[in-house]
Design a protein around this motif. Structure first.
Motif, PDB file in Angstrom:
ATOM      1  N   GLY A  21       0.783  -1.089  -0.069  1.00 39.16           N
ATOM      2  CA  GLY A  21      -0.137   0.002  -0.165  1.00 39.16           C
ATOM      3  C   GLY A  21       0.704   1.287  -0.050  1.00 39.16           C
ATOM      4  O   GLY A  21       0.506   2.332   0.551  1.00 39.16           O
ATOM      5  N   TYR A  22       2.114   1.159  -0.542  1.00 33.60           N
ATOM      6  CA  TYR A  22       2.972   2.294  -0.542  1.00 33.60           C
ATOM      7  C   TYR A  22       2.998   3.187  -1.817  1.00 33.60           C
ATOM      8  O   TYR A  22       2.190   2.608  -2.914  1.00 33.60           O
ATOM      9  N   VAL A  23       3.352   4.204  -1.990  1.00 33.19           N
ATOM     10  CA  VAL A  23       3.425   5.111  -2.979  1.00 33.19           C
ATOM     11  C   VAL A  23       4.852   5.208  -3.339  1.00 33.19           C
ATOM     12  O   VAL A  23       5.845   5.342  -2.632  1.00 33.19           O
ATOM     13  N   GLU A  24       5.188   5.937  -4.554  1.00 28.34           N
ATOM     14  CA  GLU A  24       6.610   6.255  -5.078  1.00 28.34           C
ATOM     15  C   GLU A  24       6.889   7.524  -4.501  1.00 28.34           C
ATOM     16  O   GLU A  24       6.022   8.520  -4.434  1.00 28.34           O
ATOM     17  N   ILE A  25       7.885   7.726  -3.546  1.00 26.69           N
ATOM     18  CA  ILE A  25       8.248   8.919  -2.884  1.00 26.69           C
ATOM     19  C   ILE A  25       9.591   9.872  -3.384  1.00 26.69           C
ATOM     20  O   ILE A  25       9.664  10.899  -3.190  1.00 26.69           O
ATOM     21  N   GLU A  26      10.411   8.719  -4.262  1.00 26.51           N
ATOM     22  CA  GLU A  26      11.529   9.662  -4.758  1.00 26.51           C
ATOM     23  C   GLU A  26      12.098   8.635  -5.804  1.00 26.51           C
ATOM     24  O   GLU A  26      11.845   7.392  -5.775  1.00 26.51           O
ATOM     25  N   ARG A  27      12.645   9.472  -6.813  1.00 29.37           N
ATOM     26  CA  ARG A  27      13.108   8.678  -8.228  1.00 29.37           C
ATOM     27  C   ARG A  27      14.545   9.511  -8.182  1.00 29.37           C
ATOM     28  O   ARG A  27      14.625  10.593  -8.693  1.00 29.37           O
ATOM     29  N   GLU A  28      15.537   8.595  -8.148  1.00 34.68           N
ATOM     30  CA  GLU A  28      16.915   9.143  -8.282  1.00 34.68           C
ATOM     31  C   GLU A  28      17.376   8.910  -9.683  1.00 34.68           C
ATOM     32  O   GLU A  28      17.096   8.127 -10.411  1.00 34.68           O
ATOM     33  N   ALA A  29      18.281   9.844 -10.078  1.00 35.89           N
ATOM     34  CA  ALA A  29      18.911   9.782 -11.459  1.00 35.89           C
ATOM     35  C   ALA A  29      19.570   8.306 -12.010  1.00 35.89           C
ATOM     36  O   ALA A  29      19.631   8.242 -12.945  1.00 35.89           O
ATOM     37  N   ASP A  30      20.020   7.663 -10.858  1.00 36.62           N
ATOM     38  CA  ASP A  30      20.718   6.455 -11.194  1.00 36.62           C
ATOM     39  C   ASP A  30      19.583   5.253 -11.303  1.00 36.62           C
ATOM     40  O   ASP A  30      20.093   4.067 -11.690  1.00 36.62           O
ATOM     41  N   GLY A  31      18.144   5.703 -11.330  1.00 42.01           N
ATOM     42  CA  GLY A  31      17.322   4.576 -11.607  1.00 42.01           C
ATOM     43  C   GLY A  31      16.612   4.129 -10.496  1.00 42.01           C
ATOM     44  O   GLY A  31      15.648   3.435 -10.512  1.00 42.01           O
ATOM     45  N   SER A  32      17.370   4.637  -9.182  1.00 40.46           N
ATOM     46  CA  SER A  32      16.681   3.772  -8.116  1.00 40.46           C
ATOM     47  C   SER A  32      15.238   4.726  -7.431  1.00 40.46           C
ATOM     48  O   SER A  32      14.946   5.906  -7.814  1.00 40.46           O
ATOM     49  N   ILE A  33      14.306   3.672  -7.067  1.00 43.54           N
ATOM     50  CA  ILE A  33      13.140   4.195  -6.721  1.00 43.54           C
ATOM     51  C   ILE A  33      12.895   3.904  -5.254  1.00 43.54           C
ATOM     52  O   ILE A  33      12.741   2.813  -4.808  1.00 43.54           O
ATOM     53  N   ALA A  34      12.272   5.157  -4.613  1.00 44.02           N
ATOM     54  CA  ALA A  34      11.958   4.863  -3.325  1.00 44.02           C
ATOM     55  C   ALA A  34      10.667   4.854  -3.035  1.00 44.02           C
ATOM     56  O   ALA A  34       9.719   5.703  -3.588  1.00 44.02           O
ATOM     57  N   ILE A  35       9.657   3.830  -2.320  1.00 43.48           N
ATOM     58  CA  ILE A  35       8.465   3.799  -2.142  1.00 43.48           C
ATOM     59  C   ILE A  35       8.370   3.916  -0.423  1.00 43.48           C
ATOM     60  O   ILE A  35       9.169   3.640   0.518  1.00 43.48           O
ATOM     61  N   GLY A  36       7.030   4.493  -0.061  1.00 44.76           N
ATOM     62  CA  GLY A  36       6.779   4.441   1.415  1.00 44.76           C
ATOM     63  C   GLY A  36       5.131   4.833   1.473  1.00 44.76           C
ATOM     64  O   GLY A  36       4.603   4.768   0.524  1.00 44.76           O
ATOM     65  N   PRO A  37       4.988   4.722   2.728  1.00 42.05           N
ATOM     66  CA  PRO A  37       3.571   4.982   3.097  1.00 42.05           C
ATOM     67  C   PRO A  37       2.941   6.278   2.534  1.00 42.05           C
ATOM     68  O   PRO A  37       3.770   7.233   2.516  1.00 42.05           O
TER      69      PRO A  37
END
Length: 127
Positions: A27-43
């Protein structure tokens, strides 16, 4: 004062695919996308630093060597274990065999890239 876990970082081949999968699972959403392709998801409405850790899917081309030394355990919050198992399988999880006996109260699964995680029996209250 003690530390607490703020992020879990998982090296993956396809961050977009795994971010979509884990966002649906948790039930998370994308919270950040880095230039290196990493994606952070969180509540949703919390992001980094809230009571639940964020999950960072970090692009990696390194081959995976065997079983992960750390895995994620999840618990359903709004349905029983059997219904949650069906939901996770429909999202793309697969059953994984890590040597269980068949009498465990949990199910061992793998995400779409083969990273093992367990679905535990106890239903938890949502945060």
């Amino acid at each position: 004062m003690a530390c607490r876990i703020s992020e879990l970082v998982l090296d993956v081949a396809d961050p977009e695919r795994l971010a979509a999968f884990w966002s649906e699972v948790l039930g998370y959403v994308e919270i950040e996308r880095e230039a290196d392709g990493s994606i952070a998801i969180g509540p949703p409405d919390t992001g980094f630093g809230g009571p639940q850790p964020t999950l960072v899917l970090s692009r990696s081309t390194a081959p995976r060597a065997g079983k992960l030394p750390l895995h994620i355990d999840v618990n359903a919050t709004d349905r029983d274990q059997d219904a949650e198992l069906e939901r996770l399988l429909a999202l793309g999880a697969t059953r994984a065999d890590v040597g269980q006996t068949g009498t465990e109260s949990w199910h061992v699964l793998a995400d779409p890239e083969g990273n093992e995680f367990c679905l535990l029996r106890t239903r938890l209250q949502p945060l």
